[in-house]
Design an enzyme around this catalytic site. Structure first.
Site, short mmCIF file in Angstrom:
data_model
loop_
_atom_site.label_atom_id
_atom_site.label_comp_id
_atom_site.label_asym_id
_atom_site.label_seq_id
_atom_site.Cartn_x
_atom_site.Cartn_y
_atom_site.Cartn_z
N TYR A 58 0.59 -0.88 0.19
CA TYR A 58 0.22 -0.13 0.09
C TYR A 58 0.70 1.34 0.80
CZ TYR A 58 -3.99 -3.14 1.48
OH TYR A 58 -4.90 -4.30 1.24
N HIS A 126 -0.26 -12.07 1.44
CA HIS A 126 -1.20 -10.87 0.22
C HIS A 126 -1.99 -12.16 -0.65
CE1 HIS A 126 -2.39 -6.55 0.28
NE2 HIS A 126 -2.64 -7.23 -0.08
N SER A 206 -12.98 -5.61 2.25
CA SER A 206 -14.37 -4.39 1.61
C SER A 206 -15.26 -4.63 2.23
CB SER A 206 -13.62 -4.19 0.12
OG SER A 206 -12.90 -4.02 -0.66
N PRO A 207 -14.74 -4.61 3.04
CA PRO A 207 -16.67 -4.91 3.22
C PRO A 207 -17.95 -3.60 3.92
CG PRO A 207 -15.67 -3.37 5.51
CD PRO A 207 -14.37 -4.04 4.39
N LEU A 208 -17.46 -2.93 3.16
CA LEU A 208 -18.18 -2.03 2.69
C LEU A 208 -18.78 -2.11 0.86
CD1 LEU A 208 -17.51 0.72 4.89
CD2 LEU A 208 -19.33 -0.50 4.95
N GLY A 209 -17.86 -3.31 -0.03
CA GLY A 209 -18.21 -3.34 -1.38
C GLY A 209 -17.74 -1.89 -1.82
N GLY A 211 -17.18 1.25 -0.41
CA GLY A 211 -18.32 1.74 -0.54
C GLY A 211 -20.20 2.25 -1.32
N PHE A 212 -19.78 0.61 -2.05
CA PHE A 212 -21.18 0.95 -2.56
C PHE A 212 -22.16 0.34 -1.76
CE2 PHE A 212 -24.22 -1.37 -5.13
CZ PHE A 212 -25.02 -0.07 -6.24
N1 LIG Z 1 -6.05 -8.14 1.23
C1 LIG Z 1 -6.88 -7.73 -0.10
O1 LIG Z 1 -6.10 -8.07 -0.45
C2 LIG Z 1 -7.24 -6.34 0.70
C3 LIG Z 1 -7.53 -5.96 -0.57
C4 LIG Z 1 -8.38 -4.49 -0.20
C5 LIG Z 1 -8.34 -3.75 0.75
N2 LIG Z 1 -7.88 -4.93 1.92
C6 LIG Z 1 -8.31 -3.81 3.43
O2 LIG Z 1 -9.64 -3.42 3.56
C7 LIG Z 1 -9.73 -2.26 3.97
C8 LIG Z 1 -10.83 -2.32 3.28
O3 LIG Z 1 -11.26 -2.28 2.13
P1 LIG Z 1 -11.52 -1.21 1.31
O4 LIG Z 1 -11.72 0.35 1.65
O5 LIG Z 1 -10.94 -2.00 0.53
O6 LIG Z 1 -13.20 -1.37 1.07
P2 LIG Z 1 -13.89 -0.62 2.17
O7 LIG Z 1 -14.42 -0.54 3.07
O8 LIG Z 1 -15.39 -1.76 1.93
O9 LIG Z 1 -15.18 0.59 1.44
C9 LIG Z 1 -13.65 2.03 1.67
C10 LIG Z 1 -15.26 3.18 0.62
O10 LIG Z 1 -16.04 3.20 1.04
C11 LIG Z 1 -16.20 4.77 1.82
N3 LIG Z 1 -16.76 5.01 3.19
C12 LIG Z 1 -16.08 3.70 4.42
N4 LIG Z 1 -17.15 3.75 5.27
C13 LIG Z 1 -18.56 4.86 4.78
C14 LIG Z 1 -19.30 5.78 5.14
N5 LIG Z 1 -19.70 4.99 6.64
N6 LIG Z 1 -20.59 6.43 4.49
C15 LIG Z 1 -20.42 6.11 2.85
N7 LIG Z 1 -18.75 5.64 2.41
C16 LIG Z 1 -17.82 5.02 3.24
C17 LIG Z 1 -14.63 4.75 1.76
O11 LIG Z 1 -14.71 6.42 1.35
P3 LIG Z 1 -13.90 7.75 2.38
O12 LIG Z 1 -12.14 6.70 3.01
O13 LIG Z 1 -13.31 8.72 1.42
O14 LIG Z 1 -14.63 8.15 3.30
C18 LIG Z 1 -13.66 4.32 0.57
O15 LIG Z 1 -14.14 4.75 -0.41
C19 LIG Z 1 -8.42 -1.87 2.90
O16 LIG Z 1 -8.21 -0.05 3.63
C20 LIG Z 1 -7.58 -2.82 3.03
O17 LIG Z 1 -6.72 -2.51 4.74
C21 LIG Z 1 -7.61 -5.90 1.78
#
Ligand SMILES: NC(=O)c1ccc[n+]([C@@H]2O[C@H](COP(=O)([O-])OP(=O)(O)OC[C@H]3O[C@@H](n4cnc5c(N)ncnc54)[C@H](OP(=O)(O)O)[C@@H]3O)[C@@H](O)[C@H]2O)c1
Length: 331
Positions: A58, A126, A206-209, A211-212
């Site tokens: 990252y 990873h 990506s528990p919030l998809g 952001g979707f």
């Molecule tokens: N192991 C792997 O291969 C892998 C792959 C992907 C991710 N990850 C890890 O998982 C973590 C989370 O996954 P992710 O960041 O991909 O996806 P996510 O947590 O599903 O979604 C993040 C997105 O949602 C938005 N968001 C967050 N909370 C919100 C809310 N309450 N209302 C509206 N929008 C919201 C964020 O925007 P803002 O930042 O602008 O709020 C960002 O764009 C990453 O940070 C990373 O550490 C691991």
């Protein structure tokens, strides 16, 4: 915030963690500067989050430095998870997967240095490297554990059979893979049952998809030019329109529960198993509070049944990754 225990390794973490990736890449420019991201991470600690997720890749490298600096004052009170497994050049150019034992040794030294810690609490592979038998990877992590440089072994996006083989060499404490109402492969491909059987915790990323599932991204939303969602089939305007049904479902449950769609998406994950701890990512303090609030949302068996029945009627449109990234998963 309540705590959860990951795996037979008994790693205690806050029920909701903080994914830090977006602070250094993937979702366009940060709404704040670096100092604001450090403050955000420290606010998360004040609010009860003890589980932080980063990776060597990252940034590359920059996210570990950010997380290490932010958490230095509270190092003993938090769990820092990072990841190895890519071959990164000195400028951070990504030359593909590499989990050769000598590379893992080097990568761990780099992560320890950037994080400014003596031990990595949870060290995930990873992505599985098809050129290195998983037993050798587990053996290399075992060596780092013997040296005191790593406390717990983790894997990401690995197939159930690969997890079983690794676990036989060095017990795995946690597996981190994508999981949410719009990506359920961990159920479909028997990963979750294997984890339950073996005593391994699960960390949905990506528990919030991406952001979707929060309902804040409709078919008209535009992303910055360097936002990874521009390259993801599931985020084309047509796919977003088709997938809105899932957000509507979360919205209707949220209204009844006096919660938000994001909170229902996270509460649904927490309700699946007591050994699941999601790591939503955000760069905005108000969203951090919203996401933390999900830990207090209780879904009854009736709520869960309703979600399950309605979700089973919805076919999610579009792939979750471009093909070249998808090929690296499920090995
Ligand atoms: N192991 C792997 O291969 C892998 C792959 C992907 C991710 N990850 C890890 O998982 C973590 C989370 O996954 P992710 O960041 O991909 O996806 P996510 O947590 O599903 O979604 C993040 C997105 O949602 C938005 N968001 C967050 N909370 C919100 C809310 N309450 N209302 C509206 N929008 C919201 C964020 O925007 P803002 O930042 O602008 O709020 C960002 O764009 C990453 O940070 C990373 O550490 C691991």
């Amino acid at each position: 915030m309540q705590k959860r225990v990951l795996g037979n390794g008994n790693l205690e973490v806050s029920a909701i963690g903080l994914g830090c990736m977006g602070m250094s890449q993937s979702y366009g420019p940060n709404p704040g500067d670096r100092q604001e991201m450090i403050s955000l991470i420290r606010t998360a600690v004040e609010r009860g989050i003890t589980f932080f997720d980063t990776a060597e890749v990252y940034g590359p490298f920059a996210n570990e430095e950010l997380v290490g600096e932010a958490l230095a004052p509270v190092r003993d009170r938090v769990v820092i998870a990072t990841k190895f497994g890519f071959d990164l050049g000195p400028d951070g150019d990504n030359r593909g997967v590499n989990s050769r034992p000598e590379h893992i040794k080097e990568a761990a030294e780099g992560s320890l240095r950037r994080l400014g810690v003596e031990t990595i609490d949870l060290y995930y592979q990873h992505r599985v490297d098809p050129d290195v038998p998983i037993e050798e990877v587990a053996g290399a992590v075992k060596d780092r554990i013997w040296e005191g440089k790593v406390r717990h072994f983790g894997m990401s996006e690995a197939a159930a059979q690969t997890i079983r083989r690794a676990h036989a060499v060095q017990p795995v404490t946690a597996v981190q893979s994508e999981y949410s109402l719009w990506w359920r492969r961990p159920e479909e491909e028997e990963v979750l049952p294997a984890l339950e059987e073996l005593g391994i915790g699960f960390v949905p990323y990506s528990p919030l998809g991406k952001g979707f599932l929060t309902g804040k991204i409709d078919e008209n939303a535009a992303f910055a030019s360097n936002d990874i969602r521009n390259t993801i089939p599931r985020f084309t305007p047509e796919a977003r329109k088709a997938n809105q049904a899932l957000v509507d479902l979360l919205g209707s449950i949220a209204q009844r529960k006096n919660a938000t769609p994001a909170q229902i998406a996270l509460a649904w994950l927490l309700a699946q198993k007591p050994w699941i701890a999601p790591i939503p990512g955000t760069r905005r303090p108000e969203r951090l509070d919203e996401n933390i609030g999900a830990a207090a949302v209780e879904l009854t068996p009736d709520d869960l049944r309703e979600i399950e029945n309605a979700a089973s009627e919805i076919t999610v449109q579009g792939a979750r990754y471009p093909e070249e990234l998808e090929r690296m998963t499920g090995r």
